[in-house]
Write an enzyme that holds these catalytic residues in place. Structure first.
Site, mmCIF file in Angstrom:
data_model
loop_
_atom_site.group_PDB
_atom_site.id
_atom_site.type_symbol
_atom_site.label_atom_id
_atom_site.label_comp_id
_atom_site.label_asym_id
_atom_site.label_seq_id
_atom_site.Cartn_x
_atom_site.Cartn_y
_atom_site.Cartn_z
ATOM 1 N N ARG A 106 -21.223 8.035 -12.177
ATOM 2 C CA ARG A 106 -20.464 7.112 -13.049
ATOM 3 C C ARG A 106 -19.005 7.517 -13.226
ATOM 4 N NH1 ARG A 106 -25.238 7.228 -16.150
ATOM 5 N NH2 ARG A 106 -26.581 5.473 -15.574
ATOM 6 N N LYS A 128 -6.292 0.438 -7.956
ATOM 7 C CA LYS A 128 -7.260 -0.449 -7.284
ATOM 8 C C LYS A 128 -7.957 0.384 -6.221
ATOM 9 C CE LYS A 128 -5.667 -5.280 -7.368
ATOM 10 N NZ LYS A 128 -5.148 -6.413 -6.565
ATOM 11 N N GLU A 170 5.101 -3.735 2.663
ATOM 12 C CA GLU A 170 4.820 -3.748 1.218
ATOM 13 C C GLU A 170 6.104 -3.470 0.423
ATOM 14 O OE1 GLU A 170 1.975 -4.865 0.252
ATOM 15 O OE2 GLU A 170 0.257 -3.910 1.233
ATOM 16 N N LYS A 208 6.195 -1.181 -8.192
ATOM 17 C CA LYS A 208 4.735 -1.345 -8.265
ATOM 18 C C LYS A 208 4.211 -0.813 -9.602
ATOM 19 C CE LYS A 208 0.249 -1.131 -6.717
ATOM 20 N NZ LYS A 208 -0.723 -1.223 -5.669
ATOM 21 N N GLU A 218 -5.089 -7.065 -13.530
ATOM 22 C CA GLU A 218 -4.705 -8.256 -12.764
ATOM 23 C C GLU A 218 -5.122 -9.553 -13.458
ATOM 24 O OE1 GLU A 218 -4.517 -8.190 -8.207
ATOM 25 O OE2 GLU A 218 -6.011 -9.719 -8.565
ATOM 26 N N ARG A 222 0.233 -8.953 -12.428
ATOM 27 C CA ARG A 222 -0.152 -8.124 -11.275
ATOM 28 C C ARG A 222 -0.465 -8.987 -10.050
ATOM 29 N NH1 ARG A 222 -3.694 -2.580 -10.850
ATOM 30 N NH2 ARG A 222 -3.297 -2.329 -8.612
ATOM 31 N N ASN A 226 0.200 -9.601 -4.954
ATOM 32 C CA ASN A 226 -0.633 -10.180 -3.904
ATOM 33 C C ASN A 226 0.135 -11.216 -3.080
ATOM 34 O OD1 ASN A 226 -3.827 -10.988 -3.170
ATOM 35 N ND2 ASN A 226 -3.502 -9.019 -4.163
ATOM 36 N N HIS A 229 -0.593 -11.906 0.609
ATOM 37 C CA HIS A 229 -1.936 -11.395 0.876
ATOM 38 C C HIS A 229 -2.999 -12.493 0.961
ATOM 39 C CE1 HIS A 229 0.000 -7.621 -0.036
ATOM 40 N NE2 HIS A 229 -1.102 -6.942 0.201
ATOM 41 N N HIS A 248 -2.687 -3.404 8.030
ATOM 42 C CA HIS A 248 -2.574 -4.193 6.790
ATOM 43 C C HIS A 248 -1.148 -4.748 6.629
ATOM 44 C CE1 HIS A 248 -3.288 -5.515 2.708
ATOM 45 N NE2 HIS A 248 -2.266 -4.781 2.287
HETATM 46 N N1 LIG Z 1 -5.283 -0.082 -3.482
HETATM 47 C C1 LIG Z 1 -4.130 -0.694 -3.258
HETATM 48 O O1 LIG Z 1 -3.385 -1.022 -4.178
HETATM 49 C C2 LIG Z 1 -3.712 -0.975 -1.847
HETATM 50 C C3 LIG Z 1 -2.407 -1.387 -1.589
HETATM 51 C C4 LIG Z 1 -2.035 -1.633 -0.279
HETATM 52 C C5 LIG Z 1 -2.931 -1.426 0.758
HETATM 53 N N2 LIG Z 1 -4.178 -0.996 0.464
HETATM 54 C C6 LIG Z 1 -5.137 -0.703 1.550
HETATM 55 O O2 LIG Z 1 -4.621 0.407 2.275
HETATM 56 C C7 LIG Z 1 -5.120 0.371 3.606
HETATM 57 C C8 LIG Z 1 -3.986 0.602 4.578
HETATM 58 O O3 LIG Z 1 -3.410 1.854 4.309
HETATM 59 P P1 LIG Z 1 -2.571 2.636 5.425
HETATM 60 O O4 LIG Z 1 -1.647 1.722 6.085
HETATM 61 O O5 LIG Z 1 -2.059 3.859 4.792
HETATM 62 O O6 LIG Z 1 -3.697 2.933 6.518
HETATM 63 P P2 LIG Z 1 -4.580 4.213 6.905
HETATM 64 O O7 LIG Z 1 -5.084 4.929 5.738
HETATM 65 O O8 LIG Z 1 -5.556 3.700 7.899
HETATM 66 O O9 LIG Z 1 -3.530 5.156 7.643
HETATM 67 C C9 LIG Z 1 -2.886 4.690 8.798
HETATM 68 C C10 LIG Z 1 -3.080 5.623 9.992
HETATM 69 O O10 LIG Z 1 -2.172 6.715 9.891
HETATM 70 C C11 LIG Z 1 -2.868 7.949 10.002
HETATM 71 N N3 LIG Z 1 -2.111 8.891 9.195
HETATM 72 C C12 LIG Z 1 -2.086 8.949 7.849
HETATM 73 N N4 LIG Z 1 -1.160 9.828 7.451
HETATM 74 C C13 LIG Z 1 -0.612 10.347 8.561
HETATM 75 C C14 LIG Z 1 0.415 11.297 8.798
HETATM 76 N N5 LIG Z 1 1.110 11.824 7.785
HETATM 77 N N6 LIG Z 1 0.714 11.606 10.071
HETATM 78 C C15 LIG Z 1 0.067 11.008 11.110
HETATM 79 N N7 LIG Z 1 -0.904 10.098 10.949
HETATM 80 C C16 LIG Z 1 -1.231 9.767 9.684
HETATM 81 C C17 LIG Z 1 -4.258 7.645 9.572
HETATM 82 O O11 LIG Z 1 -5.179 8.556 10.085
HETATM 83 C C18 LIG Z 1 -4.448 6.244 10.133
HETATM 84 O O12 LIG Z 1 -4.793 6.324 11.492
HETATM 85 C C19 LIG Z 1 -5.781 -0.977 3.787
HETATM 86 O O13 LIG Z 1 -7.160 -0.810 3.732
HETATM 87 C C20 LIG Z 1 -5.286 -1.773 2.599
HETATM 88 O O14 LIG Z 1 -6.190 -2.780 2.220
HETATM 89 C C21 LIG Z 1 -4.585 -0.753 -0.803
HETATM 90 O O1 LIG Z 2 -2.081 -3.407 -6.348
HETATM 91 C C1 LIG Z 2 -2.189 -4.622 -6.245
HETATM 92 O O2 LIG Z 2 -2.531 -5.334 -7.199
HETATM 93 C C2 LIG Z 2 -1.920 -5.303 -4.969
HETATM 94 O O3 LIG Z 2 -2.176 -6.489 -4.821
HETATM 95 C C3 LIG Z 2 -1.338 -4.488 -3.865
HETATM 96 C C4 LIG Z 2 -1.669 -4.975 -2.470
HETATM 97 O O4 LIG Z 2 -0.646 -4.535 -1.613
HETATM 98 C C5 LIG Z 2 -2.973 -4.399 -1.923
HETATM 99 O O5 LIG Z 2 -3.124 -4.768 -0.577
HETATM 100 C C6 LIG Z 2 -4.229 -4.712 -2.703
HETATM 101 O O6 LIG Z 2 -5.325 -3.982 -2.242
HETATM 102 C C7 LIG Z 2 -4.613 -6.159 -2.601
HETATM 103 O O7 LIG Z 2 -5.440 -6.436 -3.657
HETATM 104 P P1 LIG Z 2 -6.795 -7.241 -3.534
HETATM 105 O O8 LIG Z 2 -7.257 -7.300 -4.936
HETATM 106 O O9 LIG Z 2 -6.460 -8.564 -2.950
HETATM 107 O O10 LIG Z 2 -7.663 -6.472 -2.633
HETATM 108 ZN ZN LIG Z 3 -1.228 -4.899 0.439
#
Ligand SMILES: NC(=O)c1ccc[n+]([C@@H]2O[C@H](COP(=O)([O-])OP(=O)(O)OC[C@H]3O[C@@H](n4cnc5c(N)ncnc54)[C@H](O)[C@@H]3O)[C@@H](O)[C@H]2O)c1
Ligand SMILES: O=C(O)C(=O)C[C@@H](O)[C@H](O)[C@H](O)COP(=O)(O)O
Ligand SMILES: [Zn+2]
Length: 348
Positions: A106, A128, A170, A208, A218, A222, A226, A229, A248
């Site tokens: 949990r 998130k 982003e 952000k 959200e 917030r 998006n 997206h 992404h």
């Molecule tokens: N939670 C949120 O608010 C939020 C916001 C935006 C995106 N996201 C999510 O994030 C994900 C995308 O994240 P990302 O673009 O970081 O992708 P990722 O985590 O897949 O990393 C991208 C690639 O770079 C590599 N890598 C990471 N750091 C490195 C480094 N320093 N040197 C060399 N290689 C490295 C990784 O192994 C991977 O192959 C998606 O799933 C998206 O939905 C979430």
């Molecule tokens: O943090 C947020 O809120 C965002 O929308 C940031 C986005 O860049 C990110 O990709 C997020 O994961 C999208 O939100 P989701 O709720 O559509 O998955």
């Molecule tokens: Zn995003």
């Protein structure tokens, strides 16, 4: 709280000393294991025991199977409620690690140490967490804040160019929805590289964080984060489903182009502004060939967008360069026209 680490990891070490954790679990993927973990371990000073949990890299790993494996490993290793998960990686690691930690027993504590531009400016911030369900993006997850976020910009030195460009999308989004001057500064950049983007990370993170502080769950503002997206996630999901994933940020860039045109069609921005936005995004991102994607497949995915209410698609759309509205419902005709507009961009 976000801390920028320069050469010295003392703030991370102070944090580890001050809290009474029982054990540390460091989640990495194969690339952050190779490129980032040695720096972390070389600088981390703690008497606590630690384990390394490694997953394969890539969006295809952000699913329930991987989460299940991680919950099982934590259980086998007898992680207790005072254990700390350190997410060392990009958005896949921070989304997945945050989800696993926030649900295991949990909820146990976790910190994010983002290693991509995208996770430094966006994914590691805001709490998130989540995983994809089938090919639907981030369908299962939690809102759970990391205890701390430690940013070490030097990690970007090993990041491939395409990943840097993905994160830049982003940052552009943050400028477009909330800060004209951030957008204007970003579009001055002629060549995307670590040296040219790093000076803008702090501003992008701040945008952000300020939005999240106003509306963590959200319910309102917030939703502006998006922008790009709604259509972007649909296309990202279709690519994932076809076994041909795109990054992404590439999907978000495509989505922002299409949704900037949609904002114009809906009378929210001028044609000049929409053209300016689109031309600038196109300077950085090659055309994404979605010509084979059927309208009905894209719109079917739009119907499952998390922002929807009462079977209506709620878009977050620009009202200018630096401002954004949300819960905007568009005509079906304009939605299709915005998708067709993108499809035809390559013909112009
Ligand atoms: N939670 C949120 O608010 C939020 C916001 C935006 C995106 N996201 C999510 O994030 C994900 C995308 O994240 P990302 O673009 O970081 O992708 P990722 O985590 O897949 O990393 C991208 C690639 O770079 C590599 N890598 C990471 N750091 C490195 C480094 N320093 N040197 C060399 N290689 C490295 C990784 O192994 C991977 O192959 C998606 O799933 C998206 O939905 C979430
Ligand atoms: O943090 C947020 O809120 C965002 O929308 C940031 C986005 O860049 C990110 O990709 C997020 O994961 C999208 O939100 P989701 O709720 O559509 O998955
Ligand atoms: Zn995003």
């Amino acid at each position: 709280m976000i801390t920028i680490l320069n050469d010295d990891f003392s703030q991370l070490n102070d944090f580890l000393h001050e809290k009474s954790f029982s054990k540390i679990f460091i989640l990495v993927d194969e690339n952050t294991h190779e490129y980032c973990l040695p720096t972390l371990l070389g600088n981390m000073e703690t008497d606590l025991g630690f384990e390394i949990l490694e997953i394969e890299a890539g969006e295809e790993m952000k699913n329930i199977q991987t989460a299940n494996q991680l919950w099982e490993i934590l259980t086998e290793m007898q992680a207790d409620r005072k254990a700390l998960v350190i997410n060392l990686g990009g958005g896949v690691i921070t989304d997945m690690g945050g989800f696993v930690a926030s649900t295991y027993k949990r909820g146990i504590q976790f910190i994010n140490i983002p290693t991509t531009l995208l996770s430094m400016c966006d994914a590691s911030i805001g709490g998130k967490t989540g995983i994809d369900l089938m090919h639907y993006k981030n369908m299962v997850g939690t809102f759970a804040f990391p205890e701390q976020i430690f940013i070490f910009p030097k990690f970007l030195e090993t990041l491939p160019f395409k990943e840097l460009r993905s994160g830049f999308a982003e940052m552009l989004k943050h400028g477009l929805i909330a800060d004209t001057s951030h957008w204007n500064q970003l579009i001055q950049i002629q060549k995307l590289e670590v040296g040219t983007v790093t000076p803008h990370i702090q501003t992008s993170m701040n945008i952000k964080q300020e939005v999240v502080e106003k509306d963590f769950h959200e319910s309102n503002i917030r939703k502006t984060l998006n922008f790009g997206h709604t259509i972007g996630h649909s296309v990202e999901s279709l690519c994932l489903q076809q076994g041909n994933p795109i990054l992404h940020g590439e999907a978000v860039a495509m989505g922002m182009i299409s949704e900037a045109h949609l904002a114009y069609l809906e009378g929210l921005i001028s044609e000049d502004d929409s053209k300016l936005i689109i031309e600038n995004i196109q300077r950085y991102y090659p055309y994404l060939d979605i010509s084979d994607f059927k309208d009905e497949d894209i719109t079917a995915l739009l119907m499952n967008d998390k922002k929807n209410t009462d079977s209506k698609i709620n878009f977050s759309l620009l009202t200018g360069i630096g401002s954004c509205t949300y819960d905007h419902q568009c005509s079906q005709k304009n939605i299709l026209e915005a998708i067709h507009f993108y499809k035809k961009l390559n013909d112009l």
